[in-house]
Structures are given as structure tokens and as C-alpha cells.
Design an enzyme around this catalytic site. Structure first.
Site, PDB file in Angstrom:
ATOM      1  N   ASP A  34       0.755  -1.422  -0.077  1.00  0.00           N
ATOM      2  CA  ASP A  34      -0.052  -0.008   0.036  1.00  0.00           C
ATOM      3  C   ASP A  34       0.993   1.247   0.030  1.00  0.00           C
ATOM      4  OD1 ASP A  34      -2.294  -1.512   0.046  1.00  0.00           O
ATOM      5  OD2 ASP A  34      -2.390  -1.510   2.078  1.00  0.00           O
ATOM      6  N   HIS A 114       5.351  -7.452   0.567  1.00  0.00           N
ATOM      7  CA  HIS A 114       4.922  -8.410   1.682  1.00  0.00           C
ATOM      8  C   HIS A 114       6.463  -8.911   2.264  1.00  0.00           C
ATOM      9  CE1 HIS A 114       1.283 -10.152   3.030  1.00  0.00           C
ATOM     10  NE2 HIS A 114       0.879  -9.340   2.363  1.00  0.00           N
ATOM     11  N   GLY A 473      16.033 -53.525   9.082  1.00  0.00           N
ATOM     12  CA  GLY A 473      17.001 -54.589   8.972  1.00  0.00           C
ATOM     13  C   GLY A 473      18.135 -54.077   8.309  1.00  0.00           C
ATOM     14  N   LYS A 474      18.686 -52.892   8.298  1.00  0.00           N
ATOM     15  CA  LYS A 474      20.081 -52.691   7.967  1.00  0.00           C
ATOM     16  C   LYS A 474      20.952 -53.082   8.289  1.00  0.00           C
ATOM     17  CE  LYS A 474      19.454 -48.411   8.837  1.00  0.00           C
ATOM     18  NZ  LYS A 474      17.999 -48.257   9.158  1.00  0.00           N
ATOM     19  N   SER A 542      19.898 -42.500   6.860  1.00  0.00           N
ATOM     20  CA  SER A 542      20.465 -41.497   5.928  1.00  0.00           C
ATOM     21  C   SER A 542      19.189 -41.193   5.089  1.00  0.00           C
ATOM     22  CB  SER A 542      21.535 -42.007   5.027  1.00  0.00           C
ATOM     23  OG  SER A 542      21.557 -43.265   4.625  1.00  0.00           O
TER      24      SER A 542
END
Lengths: 635, 297
Positions: A34, A114, A473-474, A542
């Protein structure tokens, strides 16, 4: 009067000749919502007679329908381009507008006021020579004004106009104008502007825009806004700076011609001038400056040219040709100010693509030194940068590039950062200086190298990078695979949560920023172990593609094998070996992958195993079979 | 540098950047004056090499005959590869601007035709001659304008574009439209054509031509597919075109300007904007923006 209608009608040839001498000015308008930015630009277009009858008819209709000025014409509607924002009544992006007078052609970047749209302002300002900062005479200098002024200064604009608008609403009061000018002068001290010009205007009424309106503001001696814009001197320093040109494209139409195409960033060049390529130190002289209209004797900053050199030297896209007597910096680590442009925050340690001119290099933010509060101009500490935040950062590039500090050269000190997965432009950077460390670290030439170490172990080193959800199960699989490798006589090392989280990385938590740093350290450690000749297994969630890509990048081609342990979330949650899912569901554990933190599924892993399969030994054997070729010593 | 020299340098920079970064670029050639300028700039940018990309014309089958002649002549003289694509499905269905209205016709023959052609040749970058001063929604378009796999433009998630550094990263199937003339105005285009003596389609120059008055526009009778409506008759008038497209959708203006200075003079003294001669923008408010989102150039 913007165009000499009389001359156009009487002698078009004379008019065209005069037009060919016109220069160009790019400027940006900024101000709060404005403050009347769009109205001001609408007025400039209007008064320079660039609004046509059909546009006027549309404007009148639109003004009645959605205008904010009652029965009067709402000039702002000339500019609001996109329907969505027209309905919201705010400008949401950068729009470029054009008008011209007999002296100059103008390109105006219209940017939003803005708060959350800082990125658009920086975008608009990056190409501007001058900034027009609007202040509502009724409101005076606001926090927004300070923010905009800081950004204008940050991107290297040195000449600003402070246009104090809506003077009609304060009765054209001279004291009001002077008070605001004084207030502004007080905040502008630290911003390093060369020239600040204060002009009292009313964009709506047209006062002091095209010409001075003596009847309302006899106390103001000038200039009118347009007078200023038509006469302000710009770009005069760019040609006297040292010669710099990044190679954009190598032109090889046949074996006898090898031309180097680029836009001169600064300085000038002539045939016979010596040039050097900082990345290789190779020197030559300019042979010809080739154009379709004949060879040039001189080319200056801003021109897009094609050069040939006297010697055959190795130069390609991204390299810089420079003046050998006044060389740019050449480094792979430097400090820079970064404006963050994306919803996903900047994460130190993550690998981004850094594009400086035509050169593209992977780069990491090695540390975020501080955030800058653009309202107070003070430094604050912080771990990440969110959209619209500005930080002072140290960067580490995969290879050195030629550059100048941004304050010395706007065209060789700038870069953008690109996200490697979304391809979005996420950051804009301005280089402060090279870090001394960069040139001080000389790689020690080691007599015993990776090959020698690996040969002694009778193996080829590589990394098996297991990724997947918690409980997928990594670790179980990585353990089994390590046992099998061991029994095959291979020298291995398994990095997992137990031996890393408790030692090397015990200072890290589970925020996104810490997860990135966690994986970065693991990747670097894995790299050192590979260098030592080992086969490395890593078993970490990861979760982010960027970091897995980073790990892949720092290793050599064939040295990185990504194994996606693909186990559905429900299966992992049912297993819940450490009781972590239960805690996360109860809200006791924040940032838990799969629950309130994302897991980014690998796009092209070398191996995928179905972790829901109960026969882990069988899965481990499958993995061994798939890496058979890495295990053999031949190719 | 003068303003035209600066604009020329910027356009050449953009042309080279696209060629250096993309695997398979193409130049959309619409045969109009902006395309003529873009083609001229491309020749300059890559001289002494030939521009390393083909030209493509999306032929709606409703272009002025003189445009097609000019197109073939330019491709021949400049040694360009010229690809011509027509939406054959649209032709089979007999889509015509007279019977189907300009909105459907444009969608099928231009937008769809363009998308088909881009898919067929798997172009990852396409040059277009659009200018930001042409129309409101164009003012916010980027120079490298990103398009999804389905060729859609999303005005809300455009990549910020800073300095003269362009982000050229796209995934497989995605593409960009590159606009080297973004910062040129209609006046700049005409001045440059005048200064550089760039050839343009003769329809831009005034000549006595057969026209009918329809919906407040002067439509040229370019072939016998134009059927006269009751009350219409063909008149011979001295007219020219400020913009060229499909002949049934392009209005002529009455004029005697038969050389460049007079055309520029007329343009500067006139009070109607360029795109007014085109039916396509008047269909509905914000129509260009909608078309662009769907893949129109």
C-alpha cells in the site's frame, strides 16, 4: 512529454536517428504494501504515453470492477499480471515493465512489499542500477523500509531515490517531508550508498513524477522523479575495472576456428591484449574479436563477443579469461552472504550446485557463521537459514573457481545455489572473500597411495551404503554381509549407529541439520577408510537423497554401492527392536523418520532388497552375489 | 552501449547459455517480426558457426500464404533445418477458426500441435520470441521458464532468476521455454529491424488487399476457405498487419505505410496496442495466462 510527437510526425528519420543514441536504465521500486508502488509505475507508463486506448478501456472497466480507487482509475491494475493476485489485491511476484522517453529506455522491476517475499525483491534488485524506495508520508520510515534498504545495499545498488509518497494526504507539508528524510538518513549511514536523493511525490495525483508540481510543493526545488531517472549516471566504473570474461560456449565450426564466446563481465579488450586462465595459469593473447558484422578493434563490459586466441590453450565453458596483471581470486573456499529463496531450509553440510556465471560446481555450506537481522542490521546466531533469511556462510567447493569480491565486481562475485534433487534455485550468494585456508592447504604428496594400500590387501576398496527406515533390517543385513566378506578374506569395516553416534557424532541430535551433518561425517569417514584400502559398510537411515548423493560424489565411480533395504513402515513398526516407534507415536521422540520426519526413497539404488523377507541370510547372500564384480580384482 | 546494443548482448547471452546447457534445443519460428529478430540474433550469437539447432514451425494450416513463402525462403537462404509440424488429428476433425471459435481452434491447432511436436522430437529447450511488454501475464514470465513433463507452466512456482545466471537444470521429460527477447518492446523490435535491415514478411507493409469487415476487424481474404456471411462483401483496401498469425484471427489496419520508418511512425502515433489485432486475447479475462498454463507459448 515523453515522446516528441511533433518530430515523429514531421521527420521520422531524424527521430529514429536520435532514438539510436538512447541509453538504458534498469531500476527497482520497493516499498511496503500500500505504499503505492504499482500506482507509481502505472503512472510512469501512463504519463509516458505507453497506455493504449484498448488497454485504457480495459483499465477503466477493471477499475470499476475490482479497483480500490472508487470511480477513479486504479493505475495499479495496469501491472497486476496474474489472475490470482489480482483477486487477492496484492502483487506476488517480480514483474518487469518497460517505458521509454527520448533520453532513455527504462526497465522497471516491480516487486512485492510483503514480508515473506524478500526473495522477489532480491531477484528484482539483482539487475537494477538504481532503487526507488517508497515511503508513505503518513507512516514514515518503517521496519519494512529498513529491510528493503538493506537488501538494496546488499545486492550492490549504490544510488537510491527515497520517494516520499502520498504527499497529498499530509497537505504537502514540507516539515513532514524533511523529518522523514532526516529519519532515513539516520538509518542509511551503515548501508554505504553513494547517493541518496529525496523526492516528495504523489503517485496518485502525479505530483513531481514527470515534472515539478509547483502549485502544491513550491518549497521543493527538484528534481522530479523522471528527471532524475533520465540523467542519473550509471555503469561508468564497469569498463575501467580489470578485464574478466567467463567462457560460455566454445565455437568450433571447423578445425581451423576455435572461438571463445562470452559476455564481458568487466573491463575491455583489444586484439593483442594478454589474457590468462586462472584455473590453469595458461597465458595467451587475443588474436581477433569476431562478429558477424566484421572484426572489432575494441570490446567493452556488457558486450557478448567471440574471441580467438593466438595460442592453442586448454579453455572450456566455465573458465574465466582475465587480465594477467590484475588477476581475480581463485579459491575453493570462501565467505559469502547468502539469501535463502526456498521453502526447504539451507542445511550446512548438504551438497548444492553452485552456479557462478557459466561455471557449475558442487558446493557445501561448511558453516553458517551468522544470520543477519535485516530490520536491525545485527548479526544473530543460527543453525539453518529459512526462506527469506540472509546469512554469512563459509562455503567449500569441489574445485576452485575464479571470482572477485562482490563489492568490487557485481558480475564476478555472484552465484546461485541449486538443489540437486528438486533443481530449484534455492539461494543467491555474494562473495565476500576467499578463506585463507583455501590456498594454504597444499595436499601432501603421499608416497603410499590408495592403490598401494589396496594391493597389499589384495582387494578393491568400496562402500556398501545401506539405507532404509529404522527397523528395516539394515544393521542385521550389514552384519551378515560383513561376516560373509570376512570369510572371503576381505578386509572390512562396518560403520553403524553404535560406533559412530556414541563417539564421532555424539554432539549431534536428530534435527534435519544434524542429520545432514551426521551423514556428511560418515561419508567422509567412509572415504578415508576406502582410501586406506578397506571395504566399508555403513548402516544408517540416511533419509535424504542429497546426502546420499554427496557420499556418492566424494567417492570414485564404482566405489559407491547404494543398497535400499525396502521394508514397509508397518513392518518396521511391528518389529520396533528398540521401542522407538512406540515412543515416537507417543510424542516422546521428535523428528523420527517415517513418523514426523521424511524418508526420501532412493531413485536409482544399485541394489534393492525386500526387508520384509524374514530370511536375512538369504538376502545377505543376494547382496554378495550382486557385488561379485567389485570383489574380483580384474575389470 | 546504446539500449539496442545492450538488448542485443543480453539476447545473445541467453541464446548461448541455452545451447551450452541443453542437449536438444529448438527455436520456435512463428514467421512474425519477433521471430525474424530472434533468428537474426541467433545467427550473430553463433557466427561463424550456423546456429546449432533446428527451427520449428507449428503450422495450423491457416497461416497467410505469404508467411509460408517467406518461411521457406528464410530457411533456404540461412541454411537452417526447418521442421514443420501440424496437428493431423485436428485437421482430420476439420477444426477451423470459422466453425469452432478461436478458443477451441487455438487450443487444438496451436497448443496441442506444439505439445505434440515437442514430445515427438524430445526437445528439452525451446526458444520463443515472446516479450514481456506484450501482455500482462508475460510481464512476470522468467527468461528460462520451466515446464513440467506435461508442458504446464505454474505461475506460482517459478524459479527466481537473479543477475544473468540462469538455472538450466531439468529432469528427463521436463523442459524450459527460453525467451531471448523478454526485455524488448515493440518499438525496440522495429528499431532493430530498421537498423539491421532484417527481412520481414511483406504483409507488414501496406498494400491494397482484399478484406471483409467482421466483428469489428478487417479480415483478409487469403484463400477460398473464407466464406462470406450475409451482408458481407470483399473490399479492396490499403491495409497492413501489425502482428501476424492465422489469417482468420488476425485483423488488418488501414494504412499507407509501405516502408519501415512510416511503420514506426504509425506505431508511435497510434493509440491501440499490438495484440488488439488478435482475437485470441479477448475470449475471457486472463485468457493468456490460462493458455500459458496449459502449454501455449
Amino acid at each position: 512529454m515523453a515522446h516528441q510527437s511533433e518530430l515523429i510526425a514531421k521527420d521520422i528519420h531524424a527521430y529514429l536517428k536520435a532514438q539510436q543514441e538512447k541509453s538504458m536504465l534498469r531500476f527497482i521500486t520497493c516499498g511496503s504494501v500500500d505504499d503505492g508502488k504499482s500506482t507509481l509505475i502505472g503512472r510512469l507508463l501512463w504519463d509516458s504515453k505507453l497506455v493504449f486506448e484498448d488497454q485504457l478501456a480495459a483499465l477503466e472497466a477493471d477499475s470499476k470492477r475490482v479497483g480500490t480507487q472508487g470511480e477513479e482509475i486504479d493505475y495499479a491494475l495496469l501491472l497486476d499480471g496474474l489472475q490470482a493476485e489480482r483477486e487477492q489485491g496484492i502483487t506476488i511476484d517480480v514483474a518487469y515493465r518497460f517505458f521509454s522517453t527520448d533520453k532513455r529506455k527504462f526497465i522497471v522491476a516491480d516487486t512485492p512489499g510483503h514480508e515473506q517475499y524478500t526473495r522477489n525483491m532480491v531477484t528484482g534488485a539483482s539487475t537494477a542500477d538504481v532503487a526507488v524506495i517508497l515511503i508513505d508520508a503518513r507512516k514514515g520510515v518503517l521496519t519494512q523500509t529498513k529491510r528493503h534498504s538493506y537488501l538494496v545495499s546488499l545486492v550492490g545498488i549504490r544510488k537510491v531515490v527515497v520517494a516520499i509518497n502520498k504527499m497529498d494526504l499530509v497537505g504537502y507539508d514540507q516539515n513532514c517531508f524533511e523529518q522523514i528524510a532526516q529519519d532515513y538518513q539516520a538509518i542509511a549511514g551503515v548501508l554505504g550508498f553513494e547517493e541518496i536523493t529525496y523526492i516528495p511525490i504523489s503517485a496518485l495525483k502525479g505530483d513531481n513524477i514527470i515534472s515539478l508540481t509547483a502549485s502544491n510543493m513550491s518549497w521543493y526545488a527538484g528534481p522530479a522523479l523522471l528527471d532524475y531517472l533520465e540523467t542519473v549516471q550509471i555503469g561508468d566504473t564497469r569498463s575501467v575495472q580489470p578485464f574478466r570474461m567467463r567462457i560460455q560456449w566454445v565455437n568450433r565450426p571447423n578445425l581451423d576456428f576455435r572461438g571463445f564466446c562470452g559476455t564481458i563481465a568487466s573491463g575491455q579488450c583489444r586484439p593483442g591484449d594478454p589474457v590468462v586462465v586462472p584455473s590453469s595459469g595458461q597465458q595467451s593473447r587475443i588474436a581477433r574479436i569476431v562478429t558477424m558484422d566484421g572484426d572489432l578493434e575494441l570490446a567493452c563490459a556488457g558486450q557478448s563477443i567471440t574471441l580467438t586466441l593466438e595460442d592453442e590453450i586448454d579453455v572450456s565453458r566455465g573458465d574465466m579469461l582475465t587480465d594477467p596483471n590484475r588477476c581475480p581470486g581463485f579459491a575453493n573456499q570462501f565467505q559469502a552472504k547468502i539469501v535463502w529463496l526456498n521453502e526447504n531450509a539451507l542445511l550446512p553440510g548438504r551438497s548444492y550446485l553452485l552456479k557462478a556465471g557459466s561455471s557449475v560446481t558442487p558446493a557445501q555450506i561448511s558453516s553458517l557463521k551468522q544470520r543477519i537481522n535485516v530490520c536491525t542490521f545485527q548479526d544473530e546466531s543460527g543453525k539453518t537459514l529459512s526462506m527469506n533469511e540472509i546469512g554469512v556462510c563459509n562455503l567449500a567447493l569441489d574445485r576452485a573457481i575464479a571470482f572477485d569480491p562482490y563489492v568490487e565486481n557485481r558480475h564476478t562475485g555472484n552465484f546461485i545455489l541449486i538443489d540437486r534433487f528438486t533443481n530449484a534455485t534455492v539461494g543467491a550468494g555474494m562473495i565476500d572473500f576467499a578463506l585463507r585456508r583455501a590456498s594454504n592447504i597444499h595436499w601432501q604428496v603421499l608416497e603410499v597411495d590408495k592403490i598401494a594400500r589396496a594391493e597389499m590387501k589384495n582387494q578393491k576398496p568400496f562402500v556398501l551404503w545401506f539405507t532404509g527406515l529404522s527397523g528395516s533390517g539394515k544393521s542385521t543385513l550389514a552384519n551378515l554381509v560383513e561376516q560373509k566378506l570376512h570369510s572371503l578374506g576381505k578386509h572390512t569395516y562396518l560403520l553403524d549407529g553404535d560406533n559412530v553416534r556414541h563417539g564421532l557424532n555424539r554432539d549431534l541430535g536428530f534435527t534435519d541439520a544434524d542429520r545432514v551433518e551426521n551423514v556428511r561425517r560418515i561419508a567422509e569417514t567412509a572415504k578415508l577408510f576406502v582410501d586406506a584400502g578397506l571395504i566399508v559398510l555403513t548402516a544408517f537411515i540416511s533419509p535424504f537423497r542429497s546426502e546420499r548423493a554427496m557420499a556418492r560424489d566424494i567417492l570414485e565411480e564404482a566405489e559407491f554401492v547404494e543398497i535400499f533395504v525396502d521394508t514397509p513402515l508397518e513392518v518396521c513398526e511391528r518389529r520396533d527392536p528398540k521401542g522407538l516407534y512406540k515412543k515416537a507415536r507417543a510424542g516422546e521422540l521428535k523428528n523420527f523418520t517415517g513418523i514426523d520426519s521424511d524418508y526420501e526413497v532412493p531413485e536409482r539404488p544399485e541394489i534393492v532388497v525386500n526387508g520384509a523377507n524374514a530370511d536375512a541370510d538369504n538376502l545377505a547372500e543376494q547382496i554378495i552375489q550382486k557385488v561379485k564384480k567389485n570383489l574380483s580384482l580384474g575389470n | 552501449m546504446t539500449h539496442l546494443e545492450q538488448l542485443e548482448a543480453e539476447s545473445i547471452h541467453i541464446l548461448r547459455e541455452v545451447v551450452a546447457e541443453f542437449e536438444n534445443p529448438v527455436m520456435l519460428y512463428s514467421i512474425g517480426k519477433d521471430s525474424s529478430v530472434m533468428l537474426h540474433l541467433a545467427r550473430k550469437a553463433f557466427y561463424p558457426a550456423k546456429p546449432p539447432f533446428p527451427l520449428m514451425h507449428v503450422d495450423t494450416t491457416w497461416k497467410f500464404r505469404e508467411m509460408i513463402e517467406f518461411r521457406d525462403r528464410m530457411a533456404r537462404e540461412c541454411g537452417f533445418d526447418l521442421l514443420i509440424h501440424t496437428n493431423e488429428e485436428g485437421v482430420r476433425q476439420g477444426i477451423s477458426p470459422f466453425t469452432h471459435g478461436s478458443a477451441l481452434y487455438t487450443d487444438v491447432m496451436k497448443t496441442e500441435g506444439l505439445k505434440q511436436a515437442l514430445d515427438k522430437y524430445k526437445f528439452d529447450a525451446a526458444f520463443g520470441g515472446a516479450r514481456r511488454d506484450e501482455e500482462k501475464s508475460r510481464a512476470k514470465e522468467r527468461i528460462f521458464s520451466f515446464r513440467s513433463e506435461t508442458h504446464r507452466w505454474d505461475p506460482k512456482s517459478q524459479r527466481p532468476e537473479l543477475w544473468n545466471i540462469y538455472n538450466a537444470k531439468v529432469k528427463k521429460g521436463e523442459s524450459i521455454r527460453a525467451f531471448p527477447l523478454s526485455n524488448w518492446t515493440e518499438l525496440d523490435i522495429w528499431q532493430y529491424i530498421y537498423l539491421e535491415q532484417i527481412p520481414i514478411v511483406p504483409l507488414y507493409y501496406s498494400k491494397v488487399r482484399p478484406v471483409v469487415e467482421r466483428d469489428g476487424m478487417l479480415i483478409m481474404v487469403d484463400d477460398d476457405r473464407l466464406k462470406l456471411l450475409p451482408g458481407e462483401d470483399v473490399q479492396m483496401k490499403s491495409v497492413r498487419f501489425r502482428t501476424l498469425g492465422c489469417y482468420p484471427l488476425t485483423g488488418a489496419v488501414e494504412s499507407t505505410a509501405d516502408n519501415l520508418p512510416e511503420i514506426i511512425q504509425e506505431m508511435l502515433l497510434t493509440r491501440t496496442s499490438e495484440r488488439q489485432g488478435r482475437l485470441i486475447d479477448h475470449d475471457q479475462a486472463g485468457s493468456m495466462e490460462k493458455k500459458k498454463q496449459e502449454g501455449y507459448f
